[in-house]
Design a protein around this motif. Structure first.
Motif, PDB file in Angstrom:
ATOM      1  N   GLN A 189       0.828  -1.198   0.000  1.00  0.00           N
ATOM      2  CA  GLN A 189       0.000   0.000   0.000  1.00  0.00           C
ATOM      3  C   GLN A 189       0.867   1.255   0.000  1.00  0.00           C
ATOM      4  O   GLN A 189       0.567   2.235  -0.696  1.00  0.00           O
ATOM      5  N   GLU A 191       3.931   1.441  -1.190  1.00  0.00           N
ATOM      6  CA  GLU A 191       4.556   1.543  -2.506  1.00  0.00           C
ATOM      7  C   GLU A 191       3.578   2.141  -3.516  1.00  0.00           C
ATOM      8  O   GLU A 191       3.959   2.953  -4.362  1.00  0.00           O
ATOM      9  N   ALA A 192       2.328   1.705  -3.446  1.00  0.00           N
ATOM     10  CA  ALA A 192       1.318   2.222  -4.363  1.00  0.00           C
ATOM     11  C   ALA A 192       1.081   3.708  -4.125  1.00  0.00           C
ATOM     12  O   ALA A 192       0.922   4.495  -5.071  1.00  0.00           O
ATOM     13  N   SER A 193       1.073   4.112  -2.847  1.00  0.00           N
ATOM     14  CA  SER A 193       0.876   5.526  -2.522  1.00  0.00           C
ATOM     15  C   SER A 193       2.030   6.361  -3.027  1.00  0.00           C
ATOM     16  O   SER A 193       1.834   7.451  -3.590  1.00  0.00           O
ATOM     17  N   GLN A 195       4.055   5.587  -5.510  1.00  0.00           N
ATOM     18  CA  GLN A 195       3.987   5.616  -6.965  1.00  0.00           C
ATOM     19  C   GLN A 195       2.976   6.644  -7.444  1.00  0.00           C
ATOM     20  O   GLN A 195       3.205   7.365  -8.418  1.00  0.00           O
ATOM     21  N   SER A 196       1.862   6.729  -6.728  1.00  0.00           N
ATOM     22  CA  SER A 196       0.844   7.716  -7.079  1.00  0.00           C
ATOM     23  C   SER A 196       1.384   9.131  -6.910  1.00  0.00           C
ATOM     24  O   SER A 196       1.136  10.014  -7.741  1.00  0.00           O
ATOM     25  N   LEU A 197       2.170   9.335  -5.833  1.00  0.00           N
ATOM     26  CA  LEU A 197       2.774  10.650  -5.601  1.00  0.00           C
ATOM     27  C   LEU A 197       3.752  10.996  -6.714  1.00  0.00           C
ATOM     28  O   LEU A 197       3.770  12.125  -7.224  1.00  0.00           O
ATOM     29  N   GLU A 199       3.888   9.797  -9.801  1.00  0.00           N
ATOM     30  CA  GLU A 199       3.181  10.038 -11.065  1.00  0.00           C
ATOM     31  C   GLU A 199       2.473  11.388 -11.052  1.00  0.00           C
ATOM     32  O   GLU A 199       2.435  12.090 -12.072  1.00  0.00           O
ATOM     33  N   GLY A 200       1.936  11.758  -9.879  1.00  0.00           N
ATOM     34  CA  GLY A 200       1.283  13.056  -9.780  1.00  0.00           C
ATOM     35  C   GLY A 200       2.259  14.196  -9.961  1.00  0.00           C
ATOM     36  O   GLY A 200       1.973  15.191 -10.629  1.00  0.00           O
ATOM     37  N   TYR A 216       5.712  18.176  -3.847  1.00  0.00           N
ATOM     38  CA  TYR A 216       4.442  17.450  -3.971  1.00  0.00           C
ATOM     39  C   TYR A 216       4.269  16.456  -2.824  1.00  0.00           C
ATOM     40  O   TYR A 216       3.199  16.343  -2.216  1.00  0.00           O
ATOM     41  N   ALA A 220       1.478  16.395   0.093  1.00  0.00           N
ATOM     42  CA  ALA A 220       0.577  15.242   0.162  1.00  0.00           C
ATOM     43  C   ALA A 220       0.635  14.563   1.518  1.00  0.00           C
ATOM     44  O   ALA A 220      -0.378  14.087   2.041  1.00  0.00           O
TER      45      ALA A 220
END
Length: 231
Positions: A189, A191-193, A195-197, A199-200, A216, A220
């Motif tokens: 979870q 890692e996914a968060s 990665q989302s950061l 990419e954002g 960013y 966040a």
């Protein structure tokens, strides 16, 4: 003692058998005594040294007690281990699971006893899991590790790091597999968060990626300091 058994043999007419211990030097001699009636008021007494047999019996009993104690210890370690452990047969059917394993997958031991590990593995991960298992089964490697997903009893998905190895049996029967799980859902979870950061930040910055990524992430995560380095 012998006279007591002689009297009993003469009285009943039946064979009498007993053992007697005689101290000899620093050891102990064990004898088996057999008394049988051979004529009126006459008996035949046969004495046989059974010391070796008795020592073997004592050694066997001690070995069995040690084995029982060892099995009890191993069972206690298995059941109380903080690690999630499962034993499966060659078909993948669960043979034994400990409470920590049951906690991760959400099934009771009785429920798991009617399932194979593939029944609760996410379909996308089954083929790779079986491929690695076959490598161990064919002695191409001793063990394997992989990250995979289980479908819990409530339908939710849990990420685990699974380590598995083969347990050969001395009698030539098909081997068992022992598997140890580590719940890595929190790490996945995170890692996914992240990665989302990333990419954002990349979508909004372009060439100024790293400075913008720091800003960013700080916003966040609501933190004051963030450090990002190039590998």
């Amino acid at each position: 003692m012998m006279m007591q058994y002689i009297g009993k043999a003469l009285q009943t007419g039946s064979l009498q058998i007993y053992e007697q211990e005689l101290p000899i030097n620093d050891g102990l001699r064990v004898e088996e005594v057999r008394i049988t009636v051979c004529a009126e008021n006459e008996v035949l007494v046969i004495i046989r040294d059974v010391s070796d047999r008795k020592q073997a019996e004592i050694a066997l009993k001690q070995s069995q007690e040690r084995l029982k104690s060892s099995e009890y210890l191993l069972n206690a370690m298995f059941m109380r281990s903080p690690l999630a452990i499962a034993i499966t047969d060659i078909t993948g059917k669960f043979v034994r699971t400990n409470p920590e394993y049951q906690k991760i997958v959400g099934y009771s031991e009785a429920e798991l006893a009617n399932l194979r590990f593939t029944d609760i593995t996410l379909a996308d991960d089954v083929d790779e899991n079986l491929r690695r298992r076959d490598l161990v089964l064919n002695n191409e490697c001793e063990s394997y590790q992989m990250e995979k997903r289980f479908i819990r009893r409530d339908g939710s998905t849990v990420w685990v790091k699974a380590s598995s190895s083969k347990i050969d049996q001395d009698n030539g029967d098909p081997p068992f597999f022992i598997g140890i799980l580590e719940d890595i859902s929190d790490r996945k979870q995170a890692e996914a968060s992240l990665q989302s950061l990333v990419e954002g930040a990349a979508a909004k910055t372009g060439a100024n990626f790293f400075p913008a990524l720091v800003e960013y992430i700080a916003k966040a995560l609501n933190v004051r300091f963030v450090f990002v380095t190039r590998a």
